[in-house]
Design an enzyme around this catalytic site. Sequence first.
Site, PDB file in Angstrom:
ATOM      1  N   SER A 181       0.863  -1.187   0.000  1.00  0.00           N
ATOM      2  CA  SER A 181       0.000   0.000   0.000  1.00  0.00           C
ATOM      3  C   SER A 181       0.896   1.232   0.000  1.00  0.00           C
ATOM      4  O   SER A 181       2.057   1.162   0.423  1.00  0.00           O
ATOM      5  CB  SER A 181      -0.857  -0.006   1.266  1.00  0.00           C
ATOM      6  OG  SER A 181      -1.465   1.249   1.470  1.00  0.00           O
ATOM      7  N   TYR A 226      -2.449  -0.742  10.179  1.00  0.00           N
ATOM      8  CA  TYR A 226      -2.511  -1.066   8.748  1.00  0.00           C
ATOM      9  C   TYR A 226      -1.217  -0.635   8.046  1.00  0.00           C
ATOM     10  O   TYR A 226      -0.595  -1.412   7.327  1.00  0.00           O
ATOM     11  CB  TYR A 226      -3.726  -0.391   8.112  1.00  0.00           C
ATOM     12  CG  TYR A 226      -3.875  -0.662   6.624  1.00  0.00           C
ATOM     13  CD1 TYR A 226      -4.463  -1.840   6.170  1.00  0.00           C
ATOM     14  CD2 TYR A 226      -3.420   0.255   5.673  1.00  0.00           C
ATOM     15  CE1 TYR A 226      -4.594  -2.097   4.806  1.00  0.00           C
ATOM     16  CE2 TYR A 226      -3.547   0.009   4.311  1.00  0.00           C
ATOM     17  CZ  TYR A 226      -4.137  -1.170   3.886  1.00  0.00           C
ATOM     18  OH  TYR A 226      -4.264  -1.416   2.539  1.00  0.00           O
TER      19      TYR A 226
HETATM   20  P1  NAP Z   1     -11.570  -5.972   0.532  1.00  0.00           P
HETATM   21  O1  NAP Z   1     -12.548  -5.678  -0.532  1.00  0.00           O
HETATM   22  O2  NAP Z   1     -11.878  -5.634   1.942  1.00  0.00           O
HETATM   23  O3  NAP Z   1     -11.174  -7.514   0.428  1.00  0.00           O
HETATM   24  C1  NAP Z   1     -10.323  -8.091   1.391  1.00  0.00           C
HETATM   25  C2  NAP Z   1     -10.440  -9.585   1.308  1.00  0.00           C
HETATM   26  O4  NAP Z   1      -9.679 -10.146   2.392  1.00  0.00           O
HETATM   27  C3  NAP Z   1     -11.870 -10.084   1.484  1.00  0.00           C
HETATM   28  O5  NAP Z   1     -12.121 -11.147   0.598  1.00  0.00           O
HETATM   29  C4  NAP Z   1     -11.886 -10.549   2.927  1.00  0.00           C
HETATM   30  O6  NAP Z   1     -12.816 -11.594   3.197  1.00  0.00           O
HETATM   31  C5  NAP Z   1     -10.475 -11.080   3.080  1.00  0.00           C
HETATM   32  N1  NAP Z   1     -10.128 -11.187   4.484  1.00  0.00           N
HETATM   33  C6  NAP Z   1     -10.146 -10.196   5.412  1.00  0.00           C
HETATM   34  N2  NAP Z   1      -9.872 -10.695   6.623  1.00  0.00           N
HETATM   35  C7  NAP Z   1      -9.663 -12.034   6.444  1.00  0.00           C
HETATM   36  C8  NAP Z   1      -9.375 -13.107   7.332  1.00  0.00           C
HETATM   37  N3  NAP Z   1      -9.282 -12.902   8.649  1.00  0.00           N
HETATM   38  N4  NAP Z   1      -9.235 -14.344   6.834  1.00  0.00           N
HETATM   39  C9  NAP Z   1      -9.368 -14.558   5.509  1.00  0.00           C
HETATM   40  N5  NAP Z   1      -9.678 -13.595   4.617  1.00  0.00           N
HETATM   41  C10 NAP Z   1      -9.825 -12.352   5.100  1.00  0.00           C
HETATM   42  O7  NAP Z   1     -10.184  -5.240   0.232  1.00  0.00           O
HETATM   43  P2  NAP Z   1      -9.422  -4.910  -1.148  1.00  0.00           P
HETATM   44  O8  NAP Z   1      -9.499  -3.464  -1.341  1.00  0.00           O
HETATM   45  O9  NAP Z   1      -9.810  -5.857  -2.212  1.00  0.00           O
HETATM   46  O10 NAP Z   1      -7.931  -5.200  -0.658  1.00  0.00           O
HETATM   47  C11 NAP Z   1      -7.119  -6.232  -1.182  1.00  0.00           C
HETATM   48  C12 NAP Z   1      -5.685  -5.914  -0.838  1.00  0.00           C
HETATM   49  O11 NAP Z   1      -5.285  -4.692  -1.458  1.00  0.00           O
HETATM   50  C13 NAP Z   1      -5.432  -5.715   0.654  1.00  0.00           C
HETATM   51  O12 NAP Z   1      -4.182  -6.274   0.992  1.00  0.00           O
HETATM   52  C14 NAP Z   1      -5.387  -4.214   0.821  1.00  0.00           C
HETATM   53  O13 NAP Z   1      -4.643  -3.823   1.934  1.00  0.00           O
HETATM   54  C15 NAP Z   1      -4.735  -3.815  -0.483  1.00  0.00           C
HETATM   55  N6  NAP Z   1      -4.951  -2.423  -0.914  1.00  0.00           N
HETATM   56  C16 NAP Z   1      -6.168  -2.012  -1.353  1.00  0.00           C
HETATM   57  C17 NAP Z   1      -6.333  -0.702  -1.811  1.00  0.00           C
HETATM   58  C18 NAP Z   1      -7.650  -0.202  -2.332  1.00  0.00           C
HETATM   59  O14 NAP Z   1      -7.757   0.993  -2.678  1.00  0.00           O
HETATM   60  N7  NAP Z   1      -8.681  -1.040  -2.447  1.00  0.00           N
HETATM   61  C19 NAP Z   1      -5.244   0.187  -1.808  1.00  0.00           C
HETATM   62  C20 NAP Z   1      -4.004  -0.262  -1.337  1.00  0.00           C
HETATM   63  C21 NAP Z   1      -3.879  -1.575  -0.902  1.00  0.00           C
HETATM   64  P3  NAP Z   1     -14.399 -11.293   3.369  1.00  0.00           P
HETATM   65  O15 NAP Z   1     -14.872 -10.961   1.988  1.00  0.00           O
HETATM   66  O16 NAP Z   1     -14.927 -12.564   3.878  1.00  0.00           O
HETATM   67  O17 NAP Z   1     -14.492 -10.135   4.314  1.00  0.00           O
END
Ligand code: NAP
Length: 252
Positions: free
Chosen positions: A159, A172
């Site tokens: 990130s 985070y």
């Molecule tokens: P998201 O929509 O919240 O998806 C996160 C996923 O992780 C979900 O499928 C969630 O499962 C799963 N998860 C969370 N806690 C878990 C646990 N305890 N055990 C197993 N699975 C778990 O987030 P996203 O935006 O797609 O993020 C994906 C990655 O990109 C992350 O590493 C995040 O830090 C990074 N990131 C995202 C952004 C952005 O703008 N979106 C920017 C920078 C970095 P559930 O569906 O069951 O909750």
Amino acid sequence: MQILHIPQDYRPRANLLQGRNILVTGAGDGIGRSAALSYARYGATVLLLGRTGSKLEAVYDEIEQAGGAKPAIIEMDLASASEDSYRTLADALGNEFERLDGLLHNAALLGDRGPIDSAGYDTWRQVMEVNVNAQFALTRYLLPLLQLSPGASIVLTSSTVGRVGRAYWGAYAVSKFATEGFMQVLAQELENTSRIRVNTLNPKATNTAMRRLAYPAETPSDNPSPEDIMGAYLFLMGDDSAGITGRAFDAR
Ligand code: NAP
């Protein structure tokens, strides 16, 4: 830290991931869901790991309906998984699959944002458990299966706040710095002893549930969708990134 980008005109070939076995964490939603669908579309057998069975089943159905290789579902809560469950998972996968060719560490928790002086210890620990310790444990126990691949790729999700610190982003941000550190240590250890490459990828602002939670004032559709950034996820997982290791990438 030097940040790399994938070639702007990158177009993956249709069979980029044919015959590859790739595990994606957090595969039920957001970027992980998109990555799982993309990897399957480019030929991979995808191992869908997540904590919500119904979401994983929906992704499984979507892959099957699109004619992709039969995926596998691994329902696992990374916040509470024991060391033994990682060992058992690795044994089970070793019995079912010849080798593992890719591992996308994508699951993460946002946790609470606010000043360190009032951060809750329980939430802090939970964020570290999912975002840092689970990455270590999964990698540690899956390395023998990854070693069997002619060229495995480990991609860890970073990130912007894991590369330059930012006030009030607490656990985070710290967990993403740890992710960068883990990548560098592991990449150096594997560089001369294996064909496994290890890199980080920062998706940057992407329209997902986590983004909408972190930035409630944004108009969600102003950000790219997970599908829009899949080029980078494919590039780092497939052979087009062979030989690249220990590097930090931005998805765009
Ligand atoms: P998201 O929509 O919240 O998806 C996160 C996923 O992780 C979900 O499928 C969630 O499962 C799963 N998860 C969370 N806690 C878990 C646990 N305890 N055990 C197993 N699975 C778990 O987030 P996203 O935006 O797609 O993020 C994906 C990655 O990109 C992350 O590493 C995040 O830090 C990074 N990131 C995202 C952004 C952005 O703008 N979106 C920017 C920078 C970095 P559930 O569906 O069951 O909750």
